[in-house]
Design a protein around this motif. Sequence first.
Motif, PDB file in Angstrom:
ATOM      1  N   ILE A  63       0.871  -1.172   0.000  1.00  0.00           N
ATOM      2  CA  ILE A  63       0.000   0.000   0.000  1.00  0.00           C
ATOM      3  C   ILE A  63       0.911   1.226   0.000  1.00  0.00           C
ATOM      4  N   ILE A  64       0.666   2.116  -0.947  1.00  0.00           N
ATOM      5  CA  ILE A  64       1.431   3.361  -1.032  1.00  0.00           C
ATOM      6  C   ILE A  64       0.455   4.498  -0.766  1.00  0.00           C
ATOM      7  N   GLU A  65       0.596   5.116   0.406  1.00  0.00           N
ATOM      8  CA  GLU A  65      -0.265   6.248   0.763  1.00  0.00           C
ATOM      9  C   GLU A  65       0.395   7.060   1.866  1.00  0.00           C
ATOM     10  N   ASN A  66       0.031   8.317   1.927  1.00  0.00           N
ATOM     11  CA  ASN A  66       0.530   9.243   2.948  1.00  0.00           C
ATOM     12  C   ASN A  66       2.055   9.264   3.030  1.00  0.00           C
ATOM     13  N   GLY A  67       2.724   9.146   1.893  1.00  0.00           N
ATOM     14  CA  GLY A  67       4.177   9.224   1.867  1.00  0.00           C
ATOM     15  C   GLY A  67       4.891   7.999   2.389  1.00  0.00           C
ATOM     16  N   VAL A  68       4.199   6.865   2.473  1.00  0.00           N
ATOM     17  CA  VAL A  68       4.793   5.643   3.017  1.00  0.00           C
ATOM     18  C   VAL A  68       4.475   4.474   2.091  1.00  0.00           C
ATOM     19  N   ILE A  69       5.471   3.602   1.873  1.00  0.00           N
ATOM     20  CA  ILE A  69       5.253   2.322   1.195  1.00  0.00           C
ATOM     21  C   ILE A  69       5.226   1.262   2.282  1.00  0.00           C
ATOM     22  N   LYS A  70       4.109   0.557   2.390  1.00  0.00           N
ATOM     23  CA  LYS A  70       3.935  -0.438   3.444  1.00  0.00           C
ATOM     24  C   LYS A  70       3.702  -1.802   2.825  1.00  0.00           C
ATOM     25  N   LYS A  71       4.503  -2.761   3.249  1.00  0.00           N
ATOM     26  CA  LYS A  71       4.362  -4.145   2.806  1.00  0.00           C
ATOM     27  C   LYS A  71       3.502  -4.872   3.837  1.00  0.00           C
ATOM     28  N   ASN A  72       2.429  -5.486   3.371  1.00  0.00           N
ATOM     29  CA  ASN A  72       1.493  -6.141   4.282  1.00  0.00           C
ATOM     30  C   ASN A  72       1.906  -7.576   4.575  1.00  0.00           C
ATOM     31  N   PHE A  73       1.958  -7.902   5.860  1.00  0.00           N
ATOM     32  CA  PHE A  73       2.242  -9.254   6.329  1.00  0.00           C
ATOM     33  C   PHE A  73       1.221  -9.608   7.382  1.00  0.00           C
ATOM     34  N   LEU A  74       0.716 -10.815   7.318  1.00  0.00           N
ATOM     35  CA  LEU A  74      -0.165 -11.283   8.379  1.00  0.00           C
ATOM     36  C   LEU A  74       0.649 -11.514   9.639  1.00  0.00           C
ATOM     37  N   TYR A  75       1.838 -12.051   9.454  1.00  0.00           N
ATOM     38  CA  TYR A  75       2.721 -12.324  10.592  1.00  0.00           C
ATOM     39  C   TYR A  75       3.883 -11.356  10.530  1.00  0.00           C
ATOM     40  N   GLY A  76       4.032 -10.501  11.496  1.00  0.00           N
ATOM     41  CA  GLY A  76       5.143  -9.561  11.504  1.00  0.00           C
ATOM     42  C   GLY A  76       4.740  -8.245  12.118  1.00  0.00           C
ATOM     43  N   PHE A  77       5.727  -7.391  12.270  1.00  0.00           N
ATOM     44  CA  PHE A  77       5.511  -6.077  12.844  1.00  0.00           C
ATOM     45  C   PHE A  77       5.433  -5.052  11.721  1.00  0.00           C
ATOM     46  N   SER A  78       4.443  -4.177  11.775  1.00  0.00           N
ATOM     47  CA  SER A  78       4.222  -3.246  10.669  1.00  0.00           C
ATOM     48  C   SER A  78       5.349  -2.227  10.530  1.00  0.00           C
ATOM     49  N   PHE A  79       5.995  -1.840  11.622  1.00  0.00           N
ATOM     50  CA  PHE A  79       7.032  -0.813  11.515  1.00  0.00           C
ATOM     51  C   PHE A  79       8.274  -1.323  10.787  1.00  0.00           C
ATOM     52  N   THR A  80       8.460  -2.641  10.699  1.00  0.00           N
ATOM     53  CA  THR A  80       9.615  -3.176   9.968  1.00  0.00           C
ATOM     54  C   THR A  80       9.313  -3.355   8.496  1.00  0.00           C
ATOM     55  N   ASN A  81       8.054  -3.215   8.105  1.00  0.00           N
ATOM     56  CA  ASN A  81       7.649  -3.471   6.736  1.00  0.00           C
ATOM     57  C   ASN A  81       7.230  -2.207   6.003  1.00  0.00           C
ATOM     58  N   GLU A  82       7.717  -1.075   6.441  1.00  0.00           N
ATOM     59  CA  GLU A  82       7.356   0.164   5.764  1.00  0.00           C
ATOM     60  C   GLU A  82       8.567   1.069   5.652  1.00  0.00           C
ATOM     61  N   ILE A  83       8.497   1.946   4.646  1.00  0.00           N
ATOM     62  CA  ILE A  83       9.585   2.887   4.424  1.00  0.00           C
ATOM     63  C   ILE A  83       8.960   4.191   3.918  1.00  0.00           C
ATOM     64  N   HIS A  84       9.455   5.298   4.407  1.00  0.00           N
ATOM     65  CA  HIS A  84       8.956   6.598   3.965  1.00  0.00           C
ATOM     66  C   HIS A  84       9.527   6.918   2.584  1.00  0.00           C
ATOM     67  N   ILE A  85       8.668   7.358   1.705  1.00  0.00           N
ATOM     68  CA  ILE A  85       9.067   7.621   0.326  1.00  0.00           C
ATOM     69  C   ILE A  85      10.123   8.718   0.258  1.00  0.00           C
ATOM     70  N   ASP A  86       9.994   9.747   1.096  1.00  0.00           N
ATOM     71  CA  ASP A  86      10.962  10.851   1.093  1.00  0.00           C
ATOM     72  C   ASP A  86      12.347  10.411   1.565  1.00  0.00           C
ATOM     73  N   HIS A  87      12.428   9.313   2.302  1.00  0.00           N
ATOM     74  CA  HIS A  87      13.703   8.860   2.850  1.00  0.00           C
ATOM     75  C   HIS A  87      14.428   7.874   1.945  1.00  0.00           C
ATOM     76  N   ILE A  88      13.806   7.454   0.846  1.00  0.00           N
ATOM     77  CA  ILE A  88      14.432   6.478  -0.045  1.00  0.00           C
ATOM     78  C   ILE A  88      15.646   7.111  -0.714  1.00  0.00           C
ATOM     79  N   LYS A  89      16.781   6.459  -0.556  1.00  0.00           N
ATOM     80  CA  LYS A  89      18.035   6.970  -1.108  1.00  0.00           C
ATOM     81  C   LYS A  89      18.497   6.161  -2.312  1.00  0.00           C
ATOM     82  N   GLU A  90      18.034   4.894  -2.413  1.00  0.00           N
ATOM     83  CA  GLU A  90      18.527   4.038  -3.494  1.00  0.00           C
ATOM     84  C   GLU A  90      17.510   2.927  -3.760  1.00  0.00           C
ATOM     85  N   ILE A  91      17.398   2.563  -5.053  1.00  0.00           N
ATOM     86  CA  ILE A  91      16.577   1.431  -5.474  1.00  0.00           C
ATOM     87  C   ILE A  91      17.477   0.518  -6.301  1.00  0.00           C
TER      88      ILE A  91
END
Length: 140
Positions: A63-91
């Motif tokens: 899900i890409i919204e509110n300046g964040v890319i979030k990867k959805n996992f049923l099992y896991g912590f949400s804060f480890t599965n997201e990254i702020h778009i403005d903070h991306i330095k490399e792809i």
Amino acid sequence: MKINLKKRKLNTHLTLGLVWIAFGIGYFLITSENIYWFGFGFIAIGFLDILHFLYDTKHQYLIIENGVIKKNFLYGFSFTNEIHIDHIKEIKRIHGDFILKSGNKTLKIEPDVIEKESLDQLIHFLKNLNLPPDKNFLTS
């Protein structure tokens, strides 16, 4: 923007869930022993797989919204599965996966599990990030 999973990936969890439940019911019909926890275990695993199917169907892959890319996992912590778009330095692309890097976080995206139309949207979105060409493999 929602990046969808391939239907095959979704249907795998549904099929496995139904198979596990069938094994559990079959165990109850075939066995004459008093070891019922095997059957209940199979049924529980089946329901967990169906729960996984329902979760993935509702939330999909990214899900890409509110300046964040979030990867959805049923099992896991949400804060480890997201990254702020403005903070991306490399792809980068490593072994077919997209690796998004920020200062202290890394997000791995597996394009093999994304449906074609959503993958095209994701690539278009990532191409349009303001990154230098040597830091974004999609623009080179």
